[in-house]
Structures are given as structure tokens and as C-alpha cells.
Design a protein around this motif. Structure first.
Motif, PDB file in Angstrom:
ATOM      1  N   PRO A  17      36.197   6.179  12.133  1.00 38.18           N
ATOM      2  CA  PRO A  17      36.172   5.367  10.897  1.00 38.18           C
ATOM      3  C   PRO A  17      37.409   4.719  11.706  1.00 38.18           C
ATOM      4  O   PRO A  17      37.744   2.950  11.816  1.00 38.18           O
ATOM      5  N   GLU A  18      38.493   5.463  12.542  1.00 30.41           N
ATOM      6  CA  GLU A  18      39.141   4.691  13.364  1.00 30.41           C
ATOM      7  C   GLU A  18      39.189   3.870  14.738  1.00 30.41           C
ATOM      8  O   GLU A  18      39.731   2.362  14.441  1.00 30.41           O
ATOM      9  N   GLN A  61      38.039   0.710  13.200  1.00 32.92           N
ATOM     10  CA  GLN A  61      39.294   0.006  12.327  1.00 32.92           C
ATOM     11  C   GLN A  61      39.770  -0.925  13.533  1.00 32.92           C
ATOM     12  O   GLN A  61      40.239  -2.176  13.508  1.00 32.92           O
ATOM     13  N   HIS A 113      37.570  -4.082  14.688  1.00 28.43           N
ATOM     14  CA  HIS A 113      38.195  -5.302  12.818  1.00 28.43           C
ATOM     15  C   HIS A 113      39.694  -5.682  13.024  1.00 28.43           C
ATOM     16  O   HIS A 113      39.662  -6.758  13.127  1.00 28.43           O
ATOM     17  N   ASP A 114      40.642  -5.174  13.061  1.00 32.02           N
ATOM     18  CA  ASP A 114      41.718  -5.727  13.491  1.00 32.02           C
ATOM     19  C   ASP A 114      42.552  -6.275  14.535  1.00 32.02           C
ATOM     20  O   ASP A 114      42.581  -7.327  14.513  1.00 32.02           O
ATOM     21  N   HIS A 170      39.760  -9.890  13.305  1.00 29.90           N
ATOM     22  CA  HIS A 170      41.137 -10.671  12.643  1.00 29.90           C
ATOM     23  C   HIS A 170      41.980 -11.320  13.021  1.00 29.90           C
ATOM     24  O   HIS A 170      41.927 -12.103  12.666  1.00 29.90           O
ATOM     25  N   LEU A 213      31.946  -5.193  16.503  1.00 30.22           N
ATOM     26  CA  LEU A 213      32.571  -5.116  14.983  1.00 30.22           C
ATOM     27  C   LEU A 213      30.757  -4.101  14.213  1.00 30.22           C
ATOM     28  O   LEU A 213      30.768  -3.284  13.667  1.00 30.22           O
ATOM     29  N   GLU A 248      29.690  -0.236  13.154  1.00 31.37           N
ATOM     30  CA  GLU A 248      29.872   0.023  11.942  1.00 31.37           C
ATOM     31  C   GLU A 248      28.210   0.662  11.636  1.00 31.37           C
ATOM     32  O   GLU A 248      28.323   1.545  11.323  1.00 31.37           O
TER      33      GLU A 248
END
Length: 589
Positions: free
Chosen positions: A363-364, A367, A370-371, A374, A435, A439
Motif C-alpha cells: 500500500p505504501e 500511496q 497517488h501523491d 496529485h 496508479l 491498485e
């Protein structure tokens, strides 16, 4: 005749009965291999320890008050003799009935099954003679198969008729003994000293009646039987001296001599039945299955020779290699299908997903992607010319701005690729695709982790089924459902069939009484007592375990009483089938 050492009063009677009962049962077990359970010896102090049959149908003796010690002493002397006579008769009837049931089963078979029995299940000599006869009949154009059918039917029916007649006389003898004991119960209470001598005289008379009936049967069958050697010797019993049959009171010595004579007659009866029933008994198991056994022996011999050729005795190392490979395969099977799956199941049960080894995607990492996306979307939205950025936009809103700008840039792709923002929009879309892939990989990794215990169980299934099969074999071997005395479904069916037989004999007994057939009625009573004895032995252990034994025992004793009405007996059998746990049918599978 030989008598044991004399002792005073009733104290010398029990050793006498024990000695002659031991002799009788040892002789029975020597003639009847199926009765070896009667004589299993343990040799701890040099004396053979005999284990008799554990139980049999009780005699119809009345209850005695504790104060009447004389009555109790005389009753014990009488019971010792009568119980041995009843038990001996029950065992002989069971041996005859077991063989009779086998021949009835053969008689119900087809002609082909009967012919197969005559040729293939009576030993090598019958096989050779039957085969030669069939071949000679075929060559001579004679219907040899039809002749074999007729010969088989005659062979089986002769044994059925003989054993049925023998059972008839023995069951009549059993019923006469039981009725004598039932009638002598009140006399035992009134005059215990005279009752013993009277019963001994009556027992001797019943033995002589049995001798006469079997002698007549012997003479009739001798004329029509094809088995001449089965009627080569008659049944002759010893008679009580005339002086002992008078009404005067007997001495202890006369009583002992009479008891010894009764036991001698029982011994002669067992010797006669052992010899004559053995000729008409079903073939032994090794005789019936001699062809499979022969094939098995030949196969084992061939395998032994083959193993000898590959053994180290002739300088070959094949067996050693096979043993080593088998050992390695066993160890590999244990590791792959037992040890490792069980360890994996243990780990999956006691550790959470976070404490397991690292998967393909964490999961890290998702993330971080994803960051990064963004920030790229935020920078693109703020730097885009001609677009007013929304306040606190979401990733979806910023992605819509990127796509709108991407569509405008595509109108002049070559120009905007070098001077516009088309390349930035493409890179943002690549980041978005990365991404989505991460996922999806994370979700797939979580699904696989969640099903690891299922995969471990699947890997352990072969070992599980193998263990279950071994457990079933061991359970069946330990359980060994002993027909009506067992605990399984088959045993319950056997016990219920015994009640059916008791009901049938009770109704046949009533029918014979109505028609005035006294002899046949006694036979039906004797057969009813035989089936009640088998039922008594079969249910005792189960009924004691459930606490039903006292009531069930009384019901069986009531069914054996000759003076109870038939309708009342049928109500008892109906209640037994409905109430007692050991006689209820098991639930359907």
C-alpha cells in the motif's frame, strides 16, 4: 461309571458339576471349530481356565425367599444341571440353524449359481469330476448342464431336509425341557428334596424320547439318503437304573451318579450331532473359495520369484533402489502434502496480513504513486493558460481539466508536442495508468493472501483423504460388527429380524395348537425359545449400557413362558420394537 470324590451333602455337588461341564464343553469345542470361544485357556498356574458362554435364556424358576436356605440350595443344584442342558441344546441348535440358513440361501439361487456351487465351491475333486462330466456329456450330445442343475437341487434339498428334521427333534426336546422346568417350579417350593430326583428322572425320560425320535428319523433317512456314512451309527443314551426311578428319597451318591449319567448323555448327543451335522454342514471357507485362494497363492509365488530375481540374494540392487526411492517419495509426500500445508494453515490462522512476508505490491508504494499524480495534476492545473482553476479541486476535477486541455492540444499535435503542453498531458496519463495498475495489483495481492489458507487446505487434501481411509479401516477392524451383538446398522437389523422370527414362531405355535398338532406346537415353542435366547444374548450388553436391561429382560422371559396368551406376547414384541433403544432402527442416511 466314574464319579468324582465324595463330599458331604451339597458341597460336593458343585465340583462334580464343574468337572463334568468342563469335560462336556471341551469335547464340544473339539468337535465344533466355531465354538472355540468356549474353551480359551490361560495358563498362569498350570490349570486351564475355561470361559463359558457369557449368558443364555434364564430358566423359569420361581423366586425364593432368603429365609428358605434349603430351597435355595436345592434350586442351585437343579439349575446347574438344567442350565448346562439348555445351553448345550441352544449351541447345537445354533450350529444346525447356521448351516440350514446357508443351504436355504443356496436353494434360492438360480440354476447357474447352483451349478457353479456344485463344480467350483466343493473343492478340487468336485471341480475335476464335474468338469470331466460336463465335457463327456457335451461330446456325447447329452444335456449335461441340465443334469448338473438337477444334481445340485437334489444335493441342496437333501441337506435342507436332513437339517430341518434334526432341528425339529432338537427343538421339541428343548421345549419339553422348558415346559418340565416351568411346571416343576411350584413343586420345587413345596418339596425341594423330592423335586431334584423327580426332575432328574424326567430329564432322563426326555433324553430317551429324543433317542427314539432321532432313531426313527435315523432309520427313515438311512433308506433314502445318498450319504450312507452319515447314518452308520445310531444315537443311544444311558438309562437310569430302575431302583433310582422309585419315589423314595435319593442319597447324595445316587444324585451324583444320576447327574453324571445326564452329562454322559449330553456328551453322547454332542458327539452324535458333531459327526452327523459335519457331513451335512456347509463347505468350509477354504473349500468354497479354493479357486481365489489358489490364484492368490500362485500370484504370490510369481511375485516372490520376481522379487527374488531383483533382490541382493542374486546380486541385484533393484530392491534397494526401489526402497530408497519409496522412502524419498514418502518423505516428499509428507513434506509437500502434510507438514508444509499444516504449517501454512497455522501461519494463516495466527498472523495478520501485515505480519506476513512482503507481497508483490504494498500500500505504501501505491500511496507514493497517488501523491505524485496529485502533485502533477495540481501543477498542471495551476500552470494551464486560459483555464480558471477551481477552489480545492479533487483529483477527478483536475483530471477532467487535463483531458480537456489534452483534446485541444491534439488539434495541432506536431506544434503542441514541442511548444505546447501535449507532452505533459501524456505523461500525466501515463502516471494515471501506472496508479491504476498498482491498485489492481494491490487488490489481487490481497485476494491471494486471503486465499492462502484455501490453497494450503487443497494441498493437504490428499493426506487428509488417505488418513480418513486408514481411520475407517482401523475403526472397522476394531468395531467388527458381530452380527446381532454389534453396534452398527447391520446389527440393529439383525436384532429386529430376531424379533420378527420370535413373532412368527409364536403365531405358528398358536396355529398348531388350534389344529391339535401337539408335536409341531412343541417344535415351534422350541424354535421360539432358540430365537429368544439369541435375542437375549444380543441385547444384554446394549440394554445394560442404556439402563433398559431389567425391563427388557423381563419382557423376553415373559415371551418364553408357555402359559401366556398369544395376543399378550404379540403386544410385548410390538412394544419392544417401539420402546427399547437397542431395538430401534437407526435414522435413514
Amino acid at each position: 461309571m466314574d464319579t468324582p470324590p465324595e463330599n458331604a451333602g451339597g458341597k460336593g455337588l458343585k465340583p462334580s458339576i464343574s468337572v463334568y461341564t468342563d469335560k462336556l464343553l471341551n469335547r464340544i469345542s473339539s468337535y465344533f471349530p466355531d465354538w472355540n470361544f468356549l474353551n480359551r485357556s490361560g495358563n498362569s498356574s498350570g490349570t486351564a481356565k475355561r470361559r463359558r458362554r457369557k449368558t443364555c435364556l434364564p430358566l423359569p424358576f420361581p423366586s425364593f425367599s432368603p429365609e428358605s436356605t434349603t430351597v435355595v440350595c436345592e434350586a442351585s443344584r437343579i439349575a446347574g444341571v438344567l442350565e448346562d442342558i439348555m445351553q448345550c441344546t441352544f449351541l447345537n441348535l445354533h450350529y444346525i440353524q447356521k448351516n440350514l440358513e446357508y443351504w436355504h440361501t443356496k436353494a434360492q439361487g438360480s440354476n447357474a449359481q447352483k451349478a457353479y456351487f456344485m463344480i467350483c465351491q466343493r473343492g478340487p475333486n468336485a471341480f475335476f469330476n464335474g468338469s470331466v462330466q460336463l465335457i463327456s456329456d457335451f461330446v456325447g450330445e447329452v444335456s449335461g448342464v441340465q443334469q448338473t442343475y438337477c444334481l445340485a437341487s437334489s444335493y441342496i434339498s437333501e441337506r435342507i431336509n436332513f437339517l430341518s428334521g434334526l432341528r425339529y427333534h432338537l427343538a421339541t426336546f428343548l421345549a419339553q425341557i422348558y415346559m418340565k422346568v416351568d411346571k416343576a417350579g411350584e413343586e420345587l417350593v413345596k418339596d425341594p428334596e423330592m423335586s431334584l430326583s423327580s426332575l432328574l428322572v424326567d430329564m432322563n425320560g426326555l433324553f430317551l424320547k429324543l433317542e427314539a425320535s432321532i432313531g426313527h428319523f435315523h432309520a427313515v433317512r438311512q433308506q433314502s439318503s445318498s450319504v450312507d456314512e452319515s447314518y452308520s451309527f445310531p444315537l443311544i443314551f444311558e438309562k437310569l437304573p430302575e431302583v433310582n426311578q422309585e419315589g423314595s428319597q435319593w442319597t447324595d451318591c445316587e444324585i451324583r451318579d444320576s447327574i453324571n449319567l445326564i452329562y454322559q448323555n449330553m456328551d453322547r448327543l454332542n458327539t452324535y450331532l458333531a459327526a452327523i451335522v459335519t457331513i451335512h454342514r456347509k463347505p468350509r471357507r477354504v473349500t468354497r473359495y479354493w479357486i481365489p485362494y489358489t490364484c492368490g497363492i500362485v500370484g504370490i509365488s510369481i511375485c516372490s520369484l520376481w522379487l527374488l530375481r531383483h533382490s541382493s540374494l542374486v546380486g541385484s540392487s533393484d530392491i534397494d533402489n526401489w526402497v530408497r526411492e519409496a522412502k524419498e517419495s514418502t518423505v516428499s509426500f509428507w513434506n509437500d502434502h502434510v507438514e508444509q500445508p499444516l504449517l501454512q494453515i497455522r501461519d494463516d490462522l495466527f498472523y495478520t496480513f501485515r505480519k506476513r512476508q512482503k507481497g508483490a505490491m504494498e500500500p505504501e508504494e501505491v500511496q507514493l504513486t497517488h501523491d505524485s499524480l496529485h502533485r502533477m495534476l495540481q501543477a498542471f492545473t495551476e500552470q494551464t493558460k486560459g483555464e480558471k482553476p477551481p477552489v480545492n479541486p479533487t483529483d477527478q476535477e483536475m483530471l477532467e481539466i487535463v483531458m480537456m486541455r489534452y483534446e485541444k492540444e491534439l488539434m495541432h499535435p506536431i506544434q503542441n508536442l514541442f511548444s505546447g503542453e501535449l507532452s505533459r498531458a501524456l505523461l500525466i496519463q501515463v502516471q494515471k495508468l501506472k496508479l491504476d495498475i498498482e491498485e489492481a495489483m494491490l487488490e489481487l495481492d490481497q485476494i491471494l493472501r486471503a486465499n492462502e489458507i484455501n490453497f494450503a487446505i487443497l494441498a493437504a487434501l490428499p493426506a487428509f483423504f488417505l488418513s480418513l481411509f486408514v481411520i475407517m479401516l482401523v475403526r472397522a477392524w476394531f468395531k467388527q460388527d458381530k452380527k446381532a451383538e454389534g453396534r452398527g446398522r447391520v446389527a440393529r437389523i439383525q436384532r429386529r429380524l430376531l424379533i420378527v422370527e420370535v413373532e412368527r414362531k409364536i403365531m405358528q405355535l398358536e396355529s398348531c395348537k388350534d389344529q391339535g398338532q401337539e408335536k409341531d406346537a412343541q417344535c415351534m415353542l422350541g424354535l421360539a425359545l432358540y430365537y429368544l435366547d439369541r435375542l437375549y444374548c444380543a441385547v444384554e450388553g446394549h440394554a445394560r449400557a442404556t439402563g433398559e436391561w431389567i425391563s427388557l429382560r423381563q419382557d423376553i422371559i415373559d415371551l418364553a413362558k408357555p402359559d401366556i396368551q398369544t395376543a399378550h406376547k404379540l403386544r410385548i414384541t410390538s412394544r419392544m420394537e417401539r420402546v427399547y433403544d437397542c431395538l430401534l432402527p437407526l435414522p435413514k442416511r
